[in-house]
Design a protein around this motif. Structure first.
Motif, PDB file in Angstrom:
ATOM      1  N   THR A 136       0.817  -1.213   0.038  1.00 36.85           N
ATOM      2  CA  THR A 136      -0.119  -0.007  -0.007  1.00 36.85           C
ATOM      3  C   THR A 136       0.713   1.112  -0.069  1.00 36.85           C
ATOM      4  N   PRO A 137       1.941   1.485   0.865  1.00 33.91           N
ATOM      5  CA  PRO A 137       2.556   2.617   0.693  1.00 33.91           C
ATOM      6  C   PRO A 137       3.227   3.062  -0.571  1.00 33.91           C
ATOM      7  N   PHE A 138       3.738   1.912  -1.027  1.00 37.22           N
ATOM      8  CA  PHE A 138       4.535   2.001  -2.562  1.00 37.22           C
ATOM      9  C   PHE A 138       3.678   2.470  -3.396  1.00 37.22           C
ATOM     10  N   ALA A 139       2.197   1.873  -3.433  1.00 40.25           N
ATOM     11  CA  ALA A 139       1.329   2.612  -4.281  1.00 40.25           C
ATOM     12  C   ALA A 139       0.891   4.096  -3.834  1.00 40.25           C
ATOM     13  N   TYR A 140       0.772   4.318  -2.556  1.00 40.97           N
ATOM     14  CA  TYR A 140       0.416   5.397  -2.020  1.00 40.97           C
ATOM     15  C   TYR A 140       1.197   6.877  -2.668  1.00 40.97           C
ATOM     16  N   LEU A 141       2.406   6.413  -2.568  1.00 41.85           N
ATOM     17  CA  LEU A 141       3.598   7.788  -2.814  1.00 41.85           C
ATOM     18  C   LEU A 141       3.294   8.154  -4.115  1.00 41.85           C
ATOM     19  N   PRO A 142       3.346   7.532  -5.341  1.00 39.89           N
ATOM     20  CA  PRO A 142       3.183   8.050  -6.649  1.00 39.89           C
ATOM     21  C   PRO A 142       1.682   8.413  -6.907  1.00 39.89           C
ATOM     22  N   ILE A 143       0.734   8.036  -6.332  1.00 39.23           N
ATOM     23  CA  ILE A 143      -0.373   8.560  -6.515  1.00 39.23           C
ATOM     24  C   ILE A 143      -0.783   9.839  -5.780  1.00 39.23           C
ATOM     25  N   ARG A 144      -0.191  10.015  -4.511  1.00 38.60           N
ATOM     26  CA  ARG A 144      -0.204  11.360  -3.909  1.00 38.60           C
ATOM     27  C   ARG A 144       0.606  12.430  -4.527  1.00 38.60           C
ATOM     28  N   ALA A 145       1.714  12.011  -4.988  1.00 40.27           N
ATOM     29  CA  ALA A 145       2.734  12.825  -5.515  1.00 40.27           C
ATOM     30  C   ALA A 145       1.758  13.430  -6.924  1.00 40.27           C
ATOM     31  N   ARG A 146       1.099  12.589  -7.649  1.00 41.77           N
ATOM     32  CA  ARG A 146       0.382  13.301  -8.597  1.00 41.77           C
ATOM     33  C   ARG A 146      -0.714  14.065  -8.262  1.00 41.77           C
ATOM     34  N   LEU A 147      -1.398  13.740  -7.076  1.00 40.44           N
ATOM     35  CA  LEU A 147      -2.509  14.540  -6.603  1.00 40.44           C
ATOM     36  C   LEU A 147      -2.198  15.903  -6.179  1.00 40.44           C
ATOM     37  N   GLU A 148      -0.900  15.850  -5.498  1.00 40.84           N
ATOM     38  CA  GLU A 148      -0.362  17.227  -5.053  1.00 40.84           C
ATOM     39  C   GLU A 148      -0.068  18.301  -6.274  1.00 40.84           C
ATOM     40  N   GLY A 149       0.321  17.773  -7.299  1.00 38.47           N
ATOM     41  CA  GLY A 149       0.658  18.546  -8.256  1.00 38.47           C
ATOM     42  C   GLY A 149      -0.694  19.007  -9.228  1.00 38.47           C
ATOM     43  N   MET A 150      -1.816  18.725  -8.571  1.00 40.73           N
ATOM     44  CA  MET A 150      -3.226  19.133  -9.469  1.00 40.73           C
ATOM     45  C   MET A 150      -3.790  20.157  -8.738  1.00 40.73           C
ATOM     46  N   ASP A 151      -4.290  20.985  -9.494  1.00 43.82           N
ATOM     47  CA  ASP A 151      -4.843  22.263  -8.908  1.00 43.82           C
ATOM     48  C   ASP A 151      -6.236  21.862  -8.177  1.00 43.82           C
ATOM     49  N   LEU A 152      -6.456  22.002  -6.900  1.00 41.95           N
ATOM     50  CA  LEU A 152      -7.686  21.601  -6.301  1.00 41.95           C
ATOM     51  C   LEU A 152      -8.933  22.359  -6.768  1.00 41.95           C
ATOM     52  N   SER A 153      -8.697  23.542  -7.596  1.00 46.05           N
ATOM     53  CA  SER A 153      -9.824  23.997  -8.004  1.00 46.05           C
ATOM     54  C   SER A 153     -10.600  23.624  -9.326  1.00 46.05           C
ATOM     55  N   LEU A 154      -9.994  22.382  -9.863  1.00 44.18           N
ATOM     56  CA  LEU A 154     -10.649  21.724 -10.907  1.00 44.18           C
ATOM     57  C   LEU A 154     -11.744  21.107 -10.802  1.00 44.18           C
ATOM     58  N   GLU A 155     -11.839  20.359  -9.480  1.00 49.06           N
ATOM     59  CA  GLU A 155     -12.794  19.713  -9.059  1.00 49.06           C
ATOM     60  C   GLU A 155     -14.169  20.693  -8.902  1.00 49.06           C
TER      61      GLU A 155
END
Lengths: 353, 267
Positions: free
Chosen positions: B151-170
């Protein structure tokens, strides 16, 4: 002519945090925005203007009070149920979609038929002059083009109100001027009510039908650009919009006595010590011997091209600035010269505070 | 433009150290791959080129069943881990900061910090209790254990991707009449997909080559490919193990290359 109210804000309070630490971003704001007008919320950063916009859009819920759209209370509706669209400061364009898909997104979510989505998207692309870029990804566009896509995307579902959150702040000066004209054109062509948020007073004055000036979570004054500029109700509005001289005075029968002597004729019912606001371009320099003029001395002179600013000191030391067209009297009016000041009739404002 | 005043590559001995490091890293692997093609039985003396160790491994039923088991566990565990990691990443990034956020972040990544042998012993004891209660002896234990440490190995790249995404998109999607589910489906998920793929592949590779936890948790007859190879090594070293290793290496290299291609920045 009856004016129909589109958005009615009723005693809205928005507090962030709880208990003693709560901050009132909006403090009992009431406001009517009329159908089809270009309304600007103007104020410095942190004044609550963006919070008010987010409340109208539905991204935040008011702590107290109501927001009505065409007479219906929409305070509790989520953003996707409100016929209101937003142009975001960051544009918030969908990076995985093309320009055309971005513009069509709202219509698709509304479940409109594909043919209608296509037709409206085409019309919007033409409206913002981006026909040639329909299939591009938004990351391939310039700032100005992204701005147009954001506008077209928000206008496509034909909302009752378009909210614009400082949309021009990321553009350079030249582009900003162009977009100001563009925005005004779009508003006139579509007839949609625009609510525009800015901290730029010039932007507000040039584009708006009416302006609401905000400060510290409160609405200070609402009126046309001319009303706001010529008859500011308080010191904040007078100083935030344009340059103003503030002169201490005392109310006397028939007007206000400025400093040591001269009485300025102005209508006021406020007794005692007051502040008089006068715009620099309304201060005229006359001969020191002119009866009834306020005596002053020129202290400095700053040349601005078309205008020259004369800095003057009254007898009690109060500083006054007068703005005159260049090339008239500079030779005569050198620093140290004793002169008299007169205010244009009706230009002096007695402020509330 | 690079600042010429300090450049690591210009320090004396840089090239020597770099080349030495690469040789130490890759020489054993190259040797392993080379001897998997050795005609003779030795893993030290070259006797000519042959593919017969690959043929042997392919014909070996134990290798086949261990491979199938490894793949079942890796696919199931990485699927579970990626789903959990995606939800965790969404919960820790697509909202305002909240109290205890750092604690949750640490808790999710804890399996990276705890020594694997400790987790292995803990799982052995815990699953032992569960086994006597339920009587269930299947692959579920291995899948659950693998899902947990992946789980943590999967979590790190997904989190990194999300952090680069503009929160205002949703927020923008909601403003344009999308329901929360539509906003997720049409905006968040497509933008997150490369991160999810990267996370899934990383989890898959981590699961595929795990030895320690698997060795402790597996019941009799539940050898995965790595534990089977470990068992083989205890008897005689055979180039068949080299062949299997080379196969695993090839699969890992392919997946990690895909991971790299998916996560690199697109400009």
């Amino acid at each position: 002519m009856t004016t129909q109210v589109t958005i009615a804000v009723r005693n809205v309070v928005k507090a962030f945090g709880a208990g003693d630490a709560a901050v009132r971003a909006l403090d009992d704001v009431s406001l009517d925005i009329r159908k089809g007008e270009f309304f600007t919320l103007l104020g410095p950063s942190g004044c609550g203007k963006t919070t008010l916009l987010r409340l109208i859009a539905g991204f935040e819920m008011p702590t107290e009070g109501q927001i009505l759209l065409d007479g219906t209370d929409i305070s509790a509706l989520p953003p996707n149920k409100r016929p209101v669209n937003t142009v975001f400061q960051s544009y918030a364009l969908f990076p995985h979609l093309t320009v055309a898909q971005n513009i069509g997104f709202g219509l698709q979510m509304q479940g409109r038929p594909a043919a209608e989505v296509d037709a409206t998207t085409k019309r919007m692309l033409a409206l913002v002059k981006l026909d040639a870029l329909a299939t591009r990804k938004t990351s391939q566009l310039s700032g100005g083009q992204q701005q147009r896509v954001a506008l077209a995307r928000a206008l496509a579902p034909q909302p009752k109100v378009l909210l614009l959150d400082e949309p021009l702040s990321a553009l350079d000066l030249k582009l900003r001027k162009e977009m100001q004209i563009e925005l005004k054109r779009l508003q006139t062509e579509t007839g949609i009510t625009f609510v525009f948020v800015t901290h730029d007073q010039e932007e507000a004055l040039t584009m708006s039908d009416r302006i609401g000036v905000m400060s510290h979570g409160k609405l200070q004054q609402t009126g046309t650009p001319r009303e706001i500029y010529t008859t500011p109700v308080n010191r904040f509005v007078a100083s935030f919009i344009g340059e103003t001289n503030f002169l201490p005075g005392t109310t006397v029968p028939g007007g206000v006595r400025i400093g040591s002597g001269a009485v300025v004729e102005t209508a006021t019912s406020r007794p005692g010590d007051v502040t008089v606001a006068i715009r620099p371009e309304q201060v005229r320099i006359v001969a020191a011997s002119d009866p009834g003029a306020i005596p002053a001395t020129i202290t400095n002179l700053v040349y601005f091209g078309t205008d020259t600013h004369f800095h003057l000191a009254l007898a009690d030391g109060t500083e006054v600035v007068s703005r005159l067209q260049s090339g008239t009297d500079e030779a005569r009016l050198t620093p140290g010269t004793a002169v008299g000041l007169r205010f244009a009739p009706g230009a002096a404002q007695v402020l509330e505070d | 433009m690079a600042d010429r005043s300090f450049e690591v590559a210009r320090l004396p001995g840089f090239a020597t150290i770099a080349i030495t490091a690469f040789v130490i890293l890759y020489l054993p692997i190259i040797t392993l791959v080379a001897f998997s093609f050795n005609a003779g039985k030795s893993v030290a003396v070259w006797e000519g080129f042959s593919l017969h160790w690959y043929a042997d491994a392919w014909a070996n039923d134990d290798v086949k069943s261990a491979t199938v088991r490894s793949l079942i566990i890796a696919v199931s565990a990485s699927a579970i881990a990626t789903t959990v990691a995606t939800m965790a990443a969404l919960g820790t990034t697509r909202r305002r900061q909240f109290k205890g956020q750092t604690f949750i972040y640490v808790a999710i990544n804890q399996p990276l910090m705890v020594p694997e042998i400790v987790t292995a012993v803990a799982l052995l004891i815990f699953f032992g209790i569960v086994k006597t209660w339920t009587g269930y002896q299947g692959l579920g234990y291995l899948i659950a254990a693998h899902a947990a440490f992946c789980t943590p190995f999967a979590y790190l790249p997904i989190r990194a991707r999300l952090e680069g995404m503009d929160l205002s998109l949703e927020t923008a999607a909601a403003d344009l009449y999308a329901t929360p589910w539509q906003a997720f489906r049409r905006v968040t998920l497509p933008l997150l997909a490369p991160g999810i793929m990267a996370g899934a592949m990383l989890a898959f590779v981590i699961s595929l080559d795990d030895v320690v936890i698997t060795e402790f948790v597996k019941s009799g007859g539940q050898d995965t490919l790595p534990t089977y190879m470990l068992g083989q090594m205890r008897r005689a070293i055979s180039p068949e193990v080299n062949a299997i290793s080379t196969g695993l290496l090839a699969l890992t290299v392919i997946l990690l290359t895909a991971f790299f291609l998916l996560t690199r920045k697109k400009d």
